[in-house]
Write a protein that holds these residues in place. Structure first.
Motif, PDB file in Angstrom:
ATOM      1  N   VAL A 110      19.438 132.744 -67.387  1.00  0.00           N
ATOM      2  CA  VAL A 110      19.691 131.543 -68.188  1.00  0.00           C
ATOM      3  C   VAL A 110      18.669 131.516 -69.321  1.00  0.00           C
ATOM      4  O   VAL A 110      17.464 131.561 -69.072  1.00  0.00           O
ATOM      5  CB  VAL A 110      19.571 130.264 -67.341  1.00  0.00           C
ATOM      6  CG1 VAL A 110      19.767 129.027 -68.211  1.00  0.00           C
ATOM      7  CG2 VAL A 110      20.566 130.283 -66.189  1.00  0.00           C
ATOM      8  N   ILE A 111      19.154 131.445 -70.566  1.00  0.00           N
ATOM      9  CA  ILE A 111      18.270 131.376 -71.730  1.00  0.00           C
ATOM     10  C   ILE A 111      18.547 130.070 -72.463  1.00  0.00           C
ATOM     11  O   ILE A 111      19.639 129.864 -72.996  1.00  0.00           O
ATOM     12  CB  ILE A 111      18.482 132.564 -72.685  1.00  0.00           C
ATOM     13  CG1 ILE A 111      18.350 133.896 -71.940  1.00  0.00           C
ATOM     14  CG2 ILE A 111      17.472 132.494 -73.830  1.00  0.00           C
ATOM     15  CD1 ILE A 111      18.618 135.109 -72.819  1.00  0.00           C
ATOM     16  N   LEU A 112      17.567 129.182 -72.494  1.00  0.00           N
ATOM     17  CA  LEU A 112      17.699 127.884 -73.148  1.00  0.00           C
ATOM     18  C   LEU A 112      17.221 127.976 -74.591  1.00  0.00           C
ATOM     19  O   LEU A 112      16.190 128.595 -74.870  1.00  0.00           O
ATOM     20  CB  LEU A 112      16.878 126.831 -72.405  1.00  0.00           C
ATOM     21  CG  LEU A 112      17.147 126.667 -70.911  1.00  0.00           C
ATOM     22  CD1 LEU A 112      16.200 125.635 -70.318  1.00  0.00           C
ATOM     23  CD2 LEU A 112      18.592 126.275 -70.666  1.00  0.00           C
ATOM     24  N   PRO A 120      14.669 120.317 -69.934  1.00  0.00           N
ATOM     25  CA  PRO A 120      14.888 121.631 -69.325  1.00  0.00           C
ATOM     26  C   PRO A 120      14.253 121.782 -67.950  1.00  0.00           C
ATOM     27  O   PRO A 120      14.483 122.783 -67.270  1.00  0.00           O
ATOM     28  CB  PRO A 120      14.198 122.576 -70.317  1.00  0.00           C
ATOM     29  CG  PRO A 120      13.052 121.763 -70.834  1.00  0.00           C
ATOM     30  CD  PRO A 120      13.568 120.331 -70.920  1.00  0.00           C
ATOM     31  N   PHE A 162      10.114 132.280 -64.435  1.00  0.00           N
ATOM     32  CA  PHE A 162      10.289 132.192 -65.879  1.00  0.00           C
ATOM     33  C   PHE A 162       9.903 133.536 -66.485  1.00  0.00           C
ATOM     34  O   PHE A 162       8.859 134.099 -66.147  1.00  0.00           O
ATOM     35  CB  PHE A 162       9.393 131.087 -66.451  1.00  0.00           C
ATOM     36  CG  PHE A 162       9.633 130.777 -67.906  1.00  0.00           C
ATOM     37  CD1 PHE A 162      10.408 129.690 -68.270  1.00  0.00           C
ATOM     38  CD2 PHE A 162       9.076 131.563 -68.911  1.00  0.00           C
ATOM     39  CE1 PHE A 162      10.634 129.385 -69.604  1.00  0.00           C
ATOM     40  CE2 PHE A 162       9.307 131.273 -70.242  1.00  0.00           C
ATOM     41  CZ  PHE A 162      10.083 130.180 -70.594  1.00  0.00           C
ATOM     42  N   HIS A 206      21.076 119.504 -62.215  1.00  0.00           N
ATOM     43  CA  HIS A 206      21.340 120.361 -63.363  1.00  0.00           C
ATOM     44  C   HIS A 206      22.557 121.232 -63.088  1.00  0.00           C
ATOM     45  O   HIS A 206      23.050 121.325 -61.953  1.00  0.00           O
ATOM     46  CB  HIS A 206      20.119 121.225 -63.695  1.00  0.00           C
ATOM     47  CG  HIS A 206      19.724 122.179 -62.603  1.00  0.00           C
ATOM     48  ND1 HIS A 206      20.250 123.443 -62.495  1.00  0.00           N
ATOM     49  CD2 HIS A 206      18.853 122.033 -61.571  1.00  0.00           C
ATOM     50  CE1 HIS A 206      19.712 124.045 -61.447  1.00  0.00           C
ATOM     51  NE2 HIS A 206      18.872 123.212 -60.866  1.00  0.00           N
ATOM     52  N   ILE A 215      16.100 122.760 -64.679  1.00  0.00           N
ATOM     53  CA  ILE A 215      16.521 124.158 -64.715  1.00  0.00           C
ATOM     54  C   ILE A 215      15.330 125.066 -64.447  1.00  0.00           C
ATOM     55  O   ILE A 215      15.439 126.059 -63.720  1.00  0.00           O
ATOM     56  CB  ILE A 215      17.186 124.476 -66.073  1.00  0.00           C
ATOM     57  CG1 ILE A 215      18.445 123.625 -66.240  1.00  0.00           C
ATOM     58  CG2 ILE A 215      17.542 125.967 -66.169  1.00  0.00           C
ATOM     59  CD1 ILE A 215      19.117 123.775 -67.596  1.00  0.00           C
ATOM     60  N   PHE A 216      14.173 124.731 -65.018  1.00  0.00           N
ATOM     61  CA  PHE A 216      12.964 125.502 -64.716  1.00  0.00           C
ATOM     62  C   PHE A 216      12.687 125.485 -63.216  1.00  0.00           C
ATOM     63  O   PHE A 216      12.467 126.528 -62.591  1.00  0.00           O
ATOM     64  CB  PHE A 216      11.752 124.910 -65.441  1.00  0.00           C
ATOM     65  CG  PHE A 216      11.684 125.165 -66.919  1.00  0.00           C
ATOM     66  CD1 PHE A 216      12.737 125.763 -67.600  1.00  0.00           C
ATOM     67  CD2 PHE A 216      10.571 124.792 -67.647  1.00  0.00           C
ATOM     68  CE1 PHE A 216      12.674 126.004 -68.962  1.00  0.00           C
ATOM     69  CE2 PHE A 216      10.489 125.018 -69.009  1.00  0.00           C
ATOM     70  CZ  PHE A 216      11.545 125.617 -69.670  1.00  0.00           C
ATOM     71  N   CYS A 247      13.281 130.621 -72.321  1.00  0.00           N
ATOM     72  CA  CYS A 247      13.481 129.457 -73.192  1.00  0.00           C
ATOM     73  C   CYS A 247      12.776 129.688 -74.515  1.00  0.00           C
ATOM     74  O   CYS A 247      11.671 130.240 -74.549  1.00  0.00           O
ATOM     75  CB  CYS A 247      12.918 128.204 -72.506  1.00  0.00           C
ATOM     76  SG  CYS A 247      13.098 126.672 -73.459  1.00  0.00           S
ATOM     77  N   VAL A 267      14.951 132.261 -65.660  1.00  0.00           N
ATOM     78  CA  VAL A 267      15.119 131.444 -66.855  1.00  0.00           C
ATOM     79  C   VAL A 267      14.164 131.899 -67.951  1.00  0.00           C
ATOM     80  O   VAL A 267      13.039 132.350 -67.683  1.00  0.00           O
ATOM     81  CB  VAL A 267      14.916 129.945 -66.537  1.00  0.00           C
ATOM     82  CG1 VAL A 267      13.480 129.646 -66.119  1.00  0.00           C
ATOM     83  CG2 VAL A 267      15.321 129.068 -67.720  1.00  0.00           C
ATOM     84  N   TYR A 288      18.919 132.334 -60.089  1.00  0.00           N
ATOM     85  CA  TYR A 288      18.791 132.702 -61.494  1.00  0.00           C
ATOM     86  C   TYR A 288      17.332 132.762 -61.912  1.00  0.00           C
ATOM     87  O   TYR A 288      16.444 132.218 -61.247  1.00  0.00           O
ATOM     88  CB  TYR A 288      19.554 131.717 -62.384  1.00  0.00           C
ATOM     89  CG  TYR A 288      19.015 130.294 -62.344  1.00  0.00           C
ATOM     90  CD1 TYR A 288      18.052 129.855 -63.238  1.00  0.00           C
ATOM     91  CD2 TYR A 288      19.482 129.370 -61.388  1.00  0.00           C
ATOM     92  CE1 TYR A 288      17.561 128.562 -63.210  1.00  0.00           C
ATOM     93  CE2 TYR A 288      19.005 128.078 -61.346  1.00  0.00           C
ATOM     94  CZ  TYR A 288      18.040 127.674 -62.261  1.00  0.00           C
ATOM     95  OH  TYR A 288      17.553 126.393 -62.207  1.00  0.00           O
ATOM     96  N   ALA A 337      14.699 127.748 -60.904  1.00  0.00           N
ATOM     97  CA  ALA A 337      14.709 129.186 -61.159  1.00  0.00           C
ATOM     98  C   ALA A 337      13.790 129.937 -60.191  1.00  0.00           C
ATOM     99  O   ALA A 337      12.835 129.372 -59.644  1.00  0.00           O
ATOM    100  CB  ALA A 337      14.262 129.459 -62.593  1.00  0.00           C
TER     101      ALA A 337
END
Length: 363
Positions: free
Chosen positions: A225-227, A258, A268, A184, A261-262, A195, A193, A191, A265
């Motif tokens: 990071v915001i999806l 996603p 969450f 990713h 990316i999860f 979403c 995350v 980071y 991190a």
């Protein structure tokens, strides 16, 4: 003679972006695998999720702009499809807030095979804005399926229905874990995350960005990071620029997968003011990351055990949320301890567990 397959209609607005839509997608695939004949009936031509079975897409008949004639045409197409196919069950994933539309459907389309699903504690989205109508709308339905126990209790108390059942949102854990191993774009970064849809302010991403700007995380070079996608995204972009956080806050948009990316991190973070049963929290747990979430109505308290698989924060206490964000990011020992409990929690919601409840309902 071969036994006739049970025919299931799964009705939805779209097959894209949202939690209810993802459940529609997963259930269609697994019911087809179990030998059911599955038909997916969509109101809008928006499809990003995979599906099993047949697609009947009313969205291709939708005109641009408002047209009563076009609405009537699509209603007739929908009614004729339901009536001519002879479905054994009709499972409805739509939002159902318009009284006239729902009266027409309940009086002239749906019958005792009908199963409405409720995906939010904002019950007017599913029982219409008319309380009296809401109390009578689903009298002949086979069952009313709620995605959390708290929603089920609220439905019983508000509308006095008896045929109410909780079936939690399922997740395909093995598939998620396999997809999570892909590369990713944030590899090499530290980071956190978040979403969700950016079509409304329910997720409160603007408040999350503001909290992040005041937290210890930027100074510790920990990114946010915001999806997600939606009409509010540009406002968030402007807010990030205003806070001079473009190097630290990232909005990569909607991600079909996603999960890598999860998995990468630290945790969450979930800042919603309202939920139904947030499937994304289960997906994060399946990716073996802790969760920080408000104890908002409804769902998080049925997923998160405070300081076991994450932090459950008093609803809308933003200062407590910021403190938890700092603590869990900077306390590696605590984070690793909590991380050990994430996957075992997720397995209670695996598709192989939850689909048995659907199969029992559809016998």
């Amino acid at each position: 003679m071969p036994q006739r397959k049970i025919k299931i209609a799964l009705v939805g607005d779209t097959l894209a972006y949202g939690g209810a839509e993802r459940i529609h997608s997963s259930l269609s695939i697994h019911l087809e695998q179990e030998g059911y004949e599955v038909h997916n009936l969509l109101n809008l031509n928006v499809i990003t999720y995979p599906y099993g079975g047949v697609l009947y897409n009313l969205g291709v008949h939708k005109s641009t702009g408002f047209s009563l004639r076009n609405k009537w045409k699509r209603y007739r197409l929908f009614r004729n499809y339901i009536k001519t196919q002879g479905f054994d069950y009709v499972i409805d994933f739509r939002t159902r807030s318009k009284p006239l539309t729902e009266v027409l459907l309940q009086c002239f389309v749906f019958d005792a095979t009908y199963i409405p699903t409720i995906h939010s504690s904002e019950l007017s989205w599913y029982f219409t804005s008319n309380l009296f109508l809401g109390k009578h709308l689903y009298r002949k339905s086979k069952q009313i399926i709620c995605v959390s126990q708290a929603i089920a209790e609220k439905v019983k108390a508000t509308y006095r229905y008896k045929q109410v059942q909780t079936i939690y949102n399922p997740i395909p854990i093995d598939s998620i874990r396999e997809q999570a191993n892909q590369p990713h774009s944030f590899q090499g970064k530290r980071y956190i995350v978040a979403c969700g849809r950016m079509d409304s302010d329910l997720k409160q991403f603007d408040r999350l960005i503001e909290l992040y700007s005041r937290s210890k995380l930027p100074k510790e070079e920990i990114h946010l990071v915001i999806l997600g996608e939606g009409r509010y995204k540009q406002q968030l972009v402007d807010q990030i620029a205003q806070h001079q956080l473009a190097a630290w806050v990232h909005l990569p948009g909607f991600c079909e997968n996603p999960f890598p990316i999860f998995k990468g991190a630290l945790y969450f973070v979930h800042s919603s003011r309202l939920e139904g049963f947030p499937t994304v929290l289960l997906e994060a747990l399946a990716c073996e990351i802790p969760i920080i979430s408000f104890d908002c109505p409804t769902g998080p308290s049925e997923i998160i055990q405070d300081q076991y698989n994450g932090f459950l924060i008093e609803d809308q206490d933003f200062e407590a949320l910021k403190t938890a964000m700092d603590v869990l990011a900077l306390d590696t020992e605590m984070r690793n301890r909590i991380k050990q409990n994430t996957l075992k929690t997720a397995y209670a919601f695996d598709m192989d567990v939850i689909k048995k409840e659907w199969l029992n309902l559809l016998q």
